[in-house]
Motif scaffolding. Structure first.
Motif, PDB file in Angstrom:
ATOM      1  N   ILE A 117       0.834  -1.201   0.000  1.00 47.12           N
ATOM      2  CA  ILE A 117       0.000   0.000   0.000  1.00 47.12           C
ATOM      3  C   ILE A 117       0.869   1.252   0.000  1.00 47.12           C
ATOM      4  O   ILE A 117       0.546   2.261  -0.641  1.00 47.12           O
ATOM      5  N   ALA A 118       1.996   1.208   0.690  1.00 50.09           N
ATOM      6  CA  ALA A 118       2.893   2.366   0.737  1.00 50.09           C
ATOM      7  C   ALA A 118       3.647   2.566  -0.568  1.00 50.09           C
ATOM      8  O   ALA A 118       3.817   3.705  -1.024  1.00 50.09           O
ATOM      9  N   TYR A 119       4.118   1.488  -1.198  1.00 48.97           N
ATOM     10  CA  TYR A 119       4.990   1.598  -2.363  1.00 48.97           C
ATOM     11  C   TYR A 119       4.248   1.721  -3.687  1.00 48.97           C
ATOM     12  O   TYR A 119       4.796   2.237  -4.662  1.00 48.97           O
ATOM     13  N   ALA A 120       3.017   1.239  -3.768  1.00 46.35           N
ATOM     14  CA  ALA A 120       2.322   1.186  -5.059  1.00 46.35           C
ATOM     15  C   ALA A 120       2.045   2.582  -5.596  1.00 46.35           C
ATOM     16  O   ALA A 120       1.751   3.523  -4.847  1.00 46.35           O
ATOM     17  N   MET A 133     -11.100   0.929   5.515  1.00 50.10           N
ATOM     18  CA  MET A 133     -10.174   0.156   6.336  1.00 50.10           C
ATOM     19  C   MET A 133      -8.727   0.447   5.965  1.00 50.10           C
ATOM     20  O   MET A 133      -7.853   0.513   6.842  1.00 50.10           O
ATOM     21  N   VAL A 134      -8.437   0.650   4.682  1.00 53.68           N
ATOM     22  CA  VAL A 134      -7.077   1.000   4.262  1.00 53.68           C
ATOM     23  C   VAL A 134      -6.686   2.358   4.835  1.00 53.68           C
ATOM     24  O   VAL A 134      -5.566   2.558   5.319  1.00 53.68           O
ATOM     25  N   ALA A 135      -7.603   3.316   4.795  1.00 54.52           N
ATOM     26  CA  ALA A 135      -7.311   4.642   5.346  1.00 54.52           C
ATOM     27  C   ALA A 135      -7.093   4.574   6.851  1.00 54.52           C
ATOM     28  O   ALA A 135      -6.158   5.193   7.386  1.00 54.52           O
ATOM     29  N   LEU A 136      -7.929   3.822   7.552  1.00 60.80           N
ATOM     30  CA  LEU A 136      -7.805   3.717   9.008  1.00 60.80           C
ATOM     31  C   LEU A 136      -6.553   2.971   9.426  1.00 60.80           C
ATOM     32  O   LEU A 136      -5.886   3.341  10.397  1.00 60.80           O
ATOM     33  N   THR A 137      -6.226   1.901   8.704  1.00 64.05           N
ATOM     34  CA  THR A 137      -5.126   1.024   9.110  1.00 64.05           C
ATOM     35  C   THR A 137      -3.774   1.538   8.649  1.00 64.05           C
ATOM     36  O   THR A 137      -2.796   1.497   9.413  1.00 64.05           O
ATOM     37  N   TYR A 138      -3.704   2.020   7.410  1.00 61.60           N
ATOM     38  CA  TYR A 138      -2.406   2.382   6.831  1.00 61.60           C
ATOM     39  C   TYR A 138      -2.281   3.864   6.472  1.00 61.60           C
ATOM     40  O   TYR A 138      -1.216   4.299   6.034  1.00 61.60           O
ATOM     41  N   GLY A 139      -3.367   4.613   6.628  1.00 57.37           N
ATOM     42  CA  GLY A 139      -3.300   6.046   6.421  1.00 57.37           C
ATOM     43  C   GLY A 139      -3.296   6.504   4.982  1.00 57.37           C
ATOM     44  O   GLY A 139      -3.155   7.707   4.722  1.00 57.37           O
ATOM     45  N   ARG A 140      -3.456   5.604   4.028  1.00 54.60           N
ATOM     46  CA  ARG A 140      -3.461   6.024   2.619  1.00 54.60           C
ATOM     47  C   ARG A 140      -4.887   6.363   2.196  1.00 54.60           C
ATOM     48  O   ARG A 140      -5.791   5.527   2.280  1.00 54.60           O
TER      49      ARG A 140
END
Length: 347
Positions: A117-120, A133-140
């Protein structure tokens, strides 16, 4: 534009998802290629670069993989796209996972997901729930929503919509229910015998074998196994049932409900995660609170005793899936994304 999809073999809906993306993108006129790898690479994706010669990837414009593997594709000098189907670190999943699964999710898979998620260059989520869930968990927060899709030219109602096909084993049951999925607690398989206990004796439930969960025989006298059908067999099963019963406790999208609706069959499922994005309560199915056995049985009986309601729900469901979850919207979404990443016109 030529995208390369790299996908280790899997044991669930994610595996079918990448096949659907490939077919849908091909229908837009692009020339994608799906490269399947042994299942081992799901667990050790960092070995993919050592296995995959760089010159293979350089024949393509885009490289794409699910979030468990995409981080390993970042050194090929091509834009990287990752798809997030669901996060195994979702707190809602933890009560339905074994200790070993929770340990793997926390120590291994969450790291793979986070790196991808960070590198893509682009992160695609298959539902609004997964986006949150992606925004909550990983901040993207710049993820792209492209719903999972199914082939609505293959998953179709039988002639006459409400008529049954003959794609299920013979039964004297008046109402045929169908469960499609793995025999796991996340899918709610453990709830099925309890639900059947609350239904009339002339209701039968057919269920697939899936890839996970031990097959120790039917857990209820009116539950009938149908193994693991291929795509044609699955379509026949949907066309041969009256209602899809899907008491899942967590879904990143909900492929089985979408397939059933495409085949003109109403769905009784759970009011959690992404399932309300697929099933419209009171229009093409019913949504029930998680683990509410009595609630599932009640809604199944309402549909089971009203053929006109089943038909109306089925017609609405078919229309919705064709409009939102067919190969057309799926392929168009990815084609537009690739064009943006490559700085090209989407012509």
């Amino acid at each position: 534009m030529r995208p390369l999809f790299i996908s280790p073999l899997g044991r669930g809906g994610v595996d079918f998802g990448i096949q659907n993306i490939t077919r849908a993108v091909r229908r837009t006129g692009l020339a994608p290629e799906l490269l399947r790898l042994p299942e081992l690479y799901n667990f050790l994706p960092m070995l993919i670069p050592a296995t995959l010669p760089a010159d293979i990837v350089r024949r393509f414009d885009i490289v794409q993989g699910r979030s468990r593997v995409a981080f390993s594709l970042r050194n090929y000098e091509r834009p990287v796209v990752t798809t997030v189907h669901h996060l195994t670190t979702d707190p809602a999943l933890q009560p339905y996972s074994s200790f070993a699964q929770r340990l793997f999710y926390r120590l291994v898979e969450s790291r793979y997901d986070g790196l991808s998620i960070a590198y893509a260059d682009a992160v695609v989520c298959v539902s609004r729930y997964t986006q949150r869930m992606v925004a909550l968990t990983y901040g993207r927060r710049d993820t792209v929503l492209i719903y999972d899709g199914i082939d609505t030219d293959v998953f179709v109602p039988p002639p006459g919509m409400a008529r049954r096909n003959d794609g299920l084993p013979p039964s004297d049951a008046r109402i045929r229910l169908l469960f499609v999925g793995n025999r796991t607690r996340r899918k709610g398989f453990d709830l099925l015998p309890q639900i059947m206990d609350r239904l009339p004796a002339d209701y039968a439930l057919y269920y697939t074998g899936g890839f996970q969960g031990r097959d120790t025989g039917p857990p209820h006298p009116r539950m009938i196994p149908i193994g693991s059908p291929d795509r044609a067999g699955l379509v026949a099963a949907y066309q041969s049932c009256d209602i899809l019963l899907f008491p899942s406790r967590l879904e990143g999208f909900g492929i089985a409900p979408a397939e059933a609706l495409a085949c003109g069959r109403p769905v009784v499922t759970t009011n959690v995660a992404a399932l309300p994005e697929v099933v419209d309560d009171g229009l093409n199915g019913f949504l029930v609170a998680r683990d509410d056995v009595a609630g599932y049985a009640e809604k199944v009986r309402i549909l089971g005793e009203d053929a006109a309601l089943r038909r109306r729900f089925g017609e609405h469901g078919r229309e919705k899936v064709v409009a939102k979850f067919a190969y057309g919207p799926l392929g168009k979404g990815f084609r537009q994304l690739y064009a943006r990443l490559l700085g090209r016109d989407d012509d």
